[in-house]
Design a protein around this motif. Structure first.
Motif, mmCIF file in Angstrom:
data_model
loop_
_atom_site.group_PDB
_atom_site.id
_atom_site.type_symbol
_atom_site.label_atom_id
_atom_site.label_comp_id
_atom_site.label_asym_id
_atom_site.label_seq_id
_atom_site.Cartn_x
_atom_site.Cartn_y
_atom_site.Cartn_z
ATOM 1 N N UNK A 26 -2.210 -6.931 5.632
ATOM 2 C CA UNK A 26 -1.274 -5.924 6.426
ATOM 3 C C UNK A 26 -1.642 -5.952 8.041
ATOM 4 N N UNK A 27 -0.471 -5.694 8.394
ATOM 5 C CA UNK A 27 -0.397 -5.547 10.081
ATOM 6 C C UNK A 27 0.132 -4.158 10.247
ATOM 7 N N UNK A 28 -0.559 -3.412 11.257
ATOM 8 C CA UNK A 28 -0.129 -1.882 11.166
ATOM 9 C C UNK A 28 -0.601 -1.245 12.487
ATOM 10 N N UNK A 29 0.085 -0.409 13.102
ATOM 11 C CA UNK A 29 -0.553 0.258 14.216
ATOM 12 C C UNK A 29 -1.048 1.534 13.510
ATOM 13 N N UNK A 30 -2.132 1.692 14.084
ATOM 14 C CA UNK A 30 -3.244 2.727 13.411
ATOM 15 C C UNK A 30 -3.662 2.513 12.335
ATOM 16 N N UNK A 57 -2.012 2.879 -7.239
ATOM 17 C CA UNK A 57 -3.009 3.529 -6.606
ATOM 18 C C UNK A 57 -2.718 3.498 -5.306
ATOM 19 N N UNK A 58 -3.548 4.331 -4.442
ATOM 20 C CA UNK A 58 -3.332 4.309 -2.906
ATOM 21 C C UNK A 58 -4.624 4.726 -2.294
ATOM 22 N N UNK A 59 -4.569 4.356 -0.854
ATOM 23 C CA UNK A 59 -5.853 4.737 -0.275
ATOM 24 C C UNK A 59 -5.263 5.200 1.329
ATOM 25 N N UNK A 60 -5.729 6.188 1.523
ATOM 26 C CA UNK A 60 -5.189 6.911 2.528
ATOM 27 C C UNK A 60 -5.864 6.777 3.999
ATOM 28 N N UNK A 61 -7.097 6.127 3.881
ATOM 29 C CA UNK A 61 -7.817 5.822 5.265
ATOM 30 C C UNK A 61 -8.496 4.535 5.084
ATOM 31 N N UNK A 62 -9.294 4.215 6.135
ATOM 32 C CA UNK A 62 -10.133 3.157 6.099
ATOM 33 C C UNK A 62 -11.400 3.381 5.213
ATOM 34 N N UNK A 63 -11.644 2.330 4.496
ATOM 35 C CA UNK A 63 -12.745 2.272 3.708
ATOM 36 C C UNK A 63 -12.923 3.014 2.315
ATOM 37 N N UNK A 118 -10.847 -6.535 7.829
ATOM 38 C CA UNK A 118 -9.982 -7.758 7.610
ATOM 39 C C UNK A 118 -8.553 -7.351 7.104
ATOM 40 N N UNK A 119 -8.192 -6.159 7.541
ATOM 41 C CA UNK A 119 -7.053 -5.723 7.434
ATOM 42 C C UNK A 119 -6.337 -5.968 5.901
ATOM 43 N N UNK A 120 -7.043 -5.959 5.125
ATOM 44 C CA UNK A 120 -6.624 -6.414 3.720
ATOM 45 C C UNK A 120 -6.720 -5.080 2.835
ATOM 46 N N UNK A 121 -6.021 -5.165 1.470
ATOM 47 C CA UNK A 121 -6.119 -4.263 0.504
ATOM 48 C C UNK A 121 -5.828 -4.879 -0.814
ATOM 49 N N UNK A 140 3.683 2.234 4.730
ATOM 50 C CA UNK A 140 4.712 2.803 5.749
ATOM 51 C C UNK A 140 5.072 2.167 6.797
ATOM 52 N N UNK A 141 6.634 2.151 7.175
ATOM 53 C CA UNK A 141 7.157 1.716 8.583
ATOM 54 C C UNK A 141 6.511 2.283 9.480
ATOM 55 N N UNK A 142 6.852 1.426 10.560
ATOM 56 C CA UNK A 142 6.158 1.761 11.941
ATOM 57 C C UNK A 142 6.435 3.352 12.347
ATOM 58 N N UNK A 143 7.801 3.835 12.105
ATOM 59 C CA UNK A 143 7.842 5.188 12.780
ATOM 60 C C UNK A 143 7.819 5.870 11.512
ATOM 61 N N UNK A 144 7.648 7.263 11.912
ATOM 62 C CA UNK A 144 7.297 8.275 10.800
ATOM 63 C C UNK A 144 8.635 8.844 10.184
ATOM 64 N N UNK A 145 9.352 7.821 9.420
ATOM 65 C CA UNK A 145 10.431 8.210 8.772
ATOM 66 C C UNK A 145 10.396 8.080 7.142
ATOM 67 N N UNK A 146 9.315 8.158 6.599
ATOM 68 C CA UNK A 146 9.166 7.816 5.384
ATOM 69 C C UNK A 146 9.436 6.322 4.534
ATOM 70 N N UNK A 147 10.041 5.508 5.345
ATOM 71 C CA UNK A 147 10.106 4.176 4.834
ATOM 72 C C UNK A 147 9.017 3.305 4.397
ATOM 73 N N UNK A 148 9.300 2.769 3.322
ATOM 74 C CA UNK A 148 8.041 1.754 3.046
ATOM 75 C C UNK A 148 8.397 0.367 3.111
ATOM 76 N N UNK A 149 7.457 -0.379 3.395
ATOM 77 C CA UNK A 149 7.320 -1.753 3.801
ATOM 78 C C UNK A 149 6.775 -2.359 2.518
ATOM 79 N N UNK A 150 7.605 -3.447 1.821
ATOM 80 C CA UNK A 150 6.914 -3.838 0.424
ATOM 81 C C UNK A 150 6.675 -5.340 0.918
#
Lengths: 113, 116
Positions: free
Chosen positions: A25-29, A48-54, A70-73, A93-103
């Motif tokens: 992935x490529x992401x801000x934050x 499944x999901x992960x909400x923070x690094x590690x 490695x910006x990987x998941x 999530x998309x870059x802005x806080x709009x709830x959009x998901x990027x697949x």
């Protein structure tokens, strides 16, 4: 903006084989990261999901670790079953806080008995 | 877990007619819902964001007059494909995040539209 890249499929495995589906992935934050699964003819289900690094997300024998270095998941499962045959999508999530998901483009897994 | 339903699950219509697809959050309120389109063996393409009580926000390249979205209540959003054509045939999926949380979304089972 945020983006995600998955390995191309299809992936064909025999039952009980080890599975890895790569996702980078490529992401801000450090946004939450997700794996969704789509069974034939159905909508998407959160796998499944992960909400923070590690963090490591896990469900139904599947695991993925949020690796910021490695910006990987990457999605893994030690022993796949025929019932795991589906399309798997990595998402964030998309870059802005709009709830959009990027697949990601999705990876088709076919498990043969 | 939270449940999102869609109706109908599949529909066949003739070219030139309009079709309405419903998306409902069954056990939670959703001020925002998302509509996606998925072509065979492809990923999901976000079409629009449906906002309760206000106009939908459409993604670039999506015709708002063709894909009418109405979010009349906190549990219901509708997508109407107007003057449908065969190229509108696709799998339409909605999703909804529980109010106050973007971290997770729940997807409907999808609606298969076939325009003949």
């Amino acid at each position: 903006g945020n983006s995600v890249t998955q390995m191309e499929g299809p992936v064909t495995l025999s039952e009980e084989a080890f599975l890895t589906i790569n996702c980078t992935y490529t992401a801000t934050g450090y946004p939450s990261l997700f794996w969704y699964v789509q069974y034939p003819g159905e909508g998407l289900q959160l796998l499944l999901k992960a909400t923070k690094a590690d963090d490591k997300g896990s469900n139904k024998g599947f695991e993925a670790t949020y690796r910021k270095e490695t910006t990987s998941f990457h999605l893994e499962k030690g022993s796949v079953q025929v019932s795991d045959s589906a399309v798997y999508f990595c998402a964030l999530p998309g870059s802005s806080n709009t709830g959009k998901l990027i697949f990601g483009q999705g990876t088709t897994l076919q498990v043969k008995p | 877990g939270a449940v999102v339903s869609q109706h109908p699950s599949w529909v066949i219509c003739k070219s030139g007619t309009s079709v309405k697809i419903e998306c409902r959050s069954l056990d939670f309120q959703a001020t925002t819902m998302f509509w996606y389109r998925q072509f065979p063996k492809q990923s999901l393409m976000l079409m629009a964001t449906s906002n309760e009580g206000s106009k939908a926000t459409y993604e670039q390249g999506v015709e708002k007059d063709k894909f009418l979205i109405n979010h009349a209540s906190l549990t219901l959003s509708t997508l109407t494909v107007t003057s449908a054509h065969p190229e509108d045939s696709s799998f339409y999926i909605c999703s909804a995040p529980p109010s106050g949380s973007w971290a997770e979304q729940y997807f409907g089972p999808g609606t298969r539209l076939t325009v003949t």
